[in-house]
Design an enzyme around this catalytic site. Structure first.
Site, mmCIF file in Angstrom:
data_model
loop_
_atom_site.group_PDB
_atom_site.id
_atom_site.type_symbol
_atom_site.label_atom_id
_atom_site.label_comp_id
_atom_site.label_asym_id
_atom_site.label_seq_id
_atom_site.Cartn_x
_atom_site.Cartn_y
_atom_site.Cartn_z
ATOM 1 N N GLU A 297 31.913 -12.669 2.130
ATOM 2 C CA GLU A 297 30.737 -13.284 1.488
ATOM 3 C C GLU A 297 30.076 -12.365 0.466
ATOM 4 O OE1 GLU A 297 30.794 -16.204 2.229
ATOM 5 O OE2 GLU A 297 31.323 -16.470 4.315
ATOM 6 N N GLY A 298 30.874 -11.593 -0.238
ATOM 7 C CA GLY A 298 30.357 -10.618 -1.196
ATOM 8 C C GLY A 298 30.167 -9.286 -0.492
#
Length: 593
Positions: free
Chosen positions: A404-405
């Protein structure tokens, strides 16, 4: 929404939040608790006794578990009732992610399906798309995955090269390209695929069915952890996608990706909380059972320190997770009351708190890494054995700082989003920052001591916010447009902001528990103070590093004086507080907060 709850995303930096305005997990109603227990029971009966088989990717096992979870409604908690779900609010879906979080690879598969696999259609699909796909996704009849990352497009997702070209008949887009690290790729029926049409600057999203054809896959990836999670490279070779399967508008794909990732970030944080709780339980039980020098190792101060610190960090980030979840629910209710369409309100409410979502992703994932590392240490030599429970937890944890980053990207986003909102006039950061700078030139106002509960701790929080404003304001004035390139300074500022948010959240939870005469109140107060006093030191170091990076001369000296003033606190016996937390854990034999 009450006036107290009408807070904007990121506004905590410049505004005091009363404890009455936050939600704490102790306030979940009986129905939410029943849903949580259903998830925990499912893990006990269907997942935790099959972990080796799951990690070996036994044919059909993971899809079968997803089917069973779907029968229990676990895949449709946040899906509207009209599409076969339960229609619960955002914070309840956070509770489910938390409960399932101790399920290792199964938790990853379920989260990918219910989150980044399903929500793009629910939030961006038209009526026909939602009617066709959502009911089957809610029951698990169809499994979903999300195809964004490419070999040369990770954090820079919009640079992807996968292409979509309309065929001569104008009926289908032909998709060509390669996607990698695709969770659930090996058994998914539905792929959310991002590609660029012709020479477009931005991505467009498509709903792709596996049966459309033109899809091939590499074998399963060999990974450090989450070995039971299906992770494939997927190749699209003139994959024909009907034009009606474009999701939202052309070139809106990057916006979809960003907004869905905001949800993924905060849900990931909730899942790591569930995983940490399970690890702490194992660590406490082992510490009570392992005898050295004729005593259980739980009697030794070094071990008690670890157990108390593990519990404190979990309690703190858990407090922030449900605080932000309720903020999102409150924002959604306000948008609906203002006449906004439901799906847009869902997206807008999460987008409003994207800063908090990024903070929770970073601090929760780093909390879990700390917890599993200390869990291995408590087990000692057995912690390094693949036959003990810590080995899998240790390996599986590591991906969360990349999912998610990456945490580095999320730290940069925290500051970037704050500054952009300030420039748009959505948040008044520079006014308070200038006021803090002016305060340095004035004689400190010591005032009268306030003996109200938590008054001293609230003053510390207010001063820590001033420290952040002082440094961020000075950095903006000194570096101007070049600040965006000074990533080390931005990450220093992000650390200050994040520690402030978590410390304030756990303090507000403790205050609320005190006012409700909860049996947890004393322990919550200890943990709030332990976390706060640790945050003071971390903020001082981050602030000093930032100031050293751009300050000079008398101005630097003045700001350092200000930083010291804003990171002062009265002495507090942290050791005794940790001992009280550890004793409670050891007596109960599990995480009990």
């Amino acid at each position: 929404m009450s006036e107290n709850k009408a807070i904007k995303g990121g506004e905590f930096v410049i505004r005091e939040t009363p404890y009455t305005a936050i939600f704490i997990p102790e306030e979940f109603d009986e129905e939410a608790k029943m849903i949580r227990q259903t998830c925990l029971d499912f893990l006990d009966t269907e997942v935790l006794n099959k972990l080796d088989r799951i990690d070996a990717q036994e044919e059909g096992l993971m899809p079968g578990l997803m089917d069973k979870a779907g029968e229990l409604g676990m895949l449709g908690v946040s899906i509207p009732e009209e599409y076969g779900g339960f229609g619960k609010n955002f914070n309840t879906s956070m509770l489910v992610a938390d409960a399932v979080g101790g399920g290792f690879s199964f938790a990853v598969a379920l989260s990918a399906h219910t989150g980044i696999g399903t929500l793009p259609i629910l939030y961006y699909g038209n009526a026909e798309q939602k009617a066709k796909y959502i009911p089957k996704l809610a029951t698990g009849e169809w499994k979903a995955s999300y195809c964004l990352t490419e070999p040369n497009a990770g954090s820079d997702a919009n640079s992807g090269r996968t292409s979509a070209k309309l065929n001569a008949e104008g009926t289908h887009y032909l998709i060509n390209g390669q996607k990698m690290w695709i969770t659930n790729g090996g058994f998914a029926d539905i792929f959310i695929v991002f590609a660029k049409i012709d020479n477009d600057k931005n991505l467009t999203a498509f709903i792709v069915e596996k049966d459309f054809g033109g899809i091939t896959m590499n074998p399963e990836e060999h990974k450090l952890g989450i070995k039971g999670s299906s992770t494939r490279q997927i190749f699209f070779n003139d994959c024909p996608v009907p034009v009606e399967n474009m999701l939202s508008d052309r070139e809106n794909g990057f916006k979809i990706a960003v907004n869905i990732l905001n949800i993924g970030r905060i849900k990931l944080g909730a899942a790591t909380n569930g995983s940490a709780r399970m690890v702490i339980n194992h660590a406490v039980q082992y510490a009570n059972e392992r005898v050295q020098f004729n005593l259980p190792i739980s009697k030794f101060g070094a071990i008690r320190y670890k157990l108390a610190e593990m519990a404190t960090r979990l309690f703190a980030v858990e407090s922030a997770s449900y605080r932000a979840g309720q903020n999102i629910d409150d924002a959604y209710d306000a948008l609906i009351a203002g006449g906004m369409e439901e799906a847009k309100a869902k997206l807008k409410s999460v987008e409003q708190f994207a800063i908090e979502c990024a903070i929770i992703k970073v601090w929760c994932s780093e909390m879990l890494d700390y917890v599993v590392d200390e869990g291995v240490q408590i087990y000692g030599g057995m912690g390094y054995s693949a036959d003990a429970p810590m080995e899998r937890a240790y390996r599986d944890s590591r991906i969360n700082r990349i999912f998610e980053g990456t945490n580095e990207v999320n730290r940069l986003l925290i500051v970037d989003m704050l500054l952009k909102r300030a420039m748009k006039g959505e948040l008044d950061l520079m006014g308070p920052a200038q006021a803090v700078a002016g305060e340095l030139l004035a004689i400190p106002d010591f005032g009268e001591e306030d003996d109200a509960p938590f008054a001293a701790e609230k003053k510390i929080i207010a001063n820590l916010k001033k420290a952040g404003l002082l440094i961020a304001g000075a950095a903006v004035q000194k570096l101007m447009m070049s600040l965006s390139k000074e990533e080390e300074i931005l990450m220093n500022i992000a650390d200050i902001i994040g520690y402030v948010y978590i410390a304030e959240s756990v303090l507000l939870r403790a205050e609320k528990l005190v006012h409700t005469a909860s049996e947890k109140a004393d322990y919550a107060t200890d943990m709030a103070k332990i976390y706060l006093y640790g945050a003071i030191d971390k903020i001082h170091v981050a602030g000093k590093e930032a100031l050293y990076s751009f300050g000079e001369g008398d101005e630097l000296n003045m700001m350092l004086v200000g930083l010291r003033r804003f990171t002062k606190a009265q002495p507090f016996n942290i050791k005794d507080a940790r001992q009280r937390i550890a004793k409670k854990l050891i007596d109960e034999g599990k995480y009990c907060f």
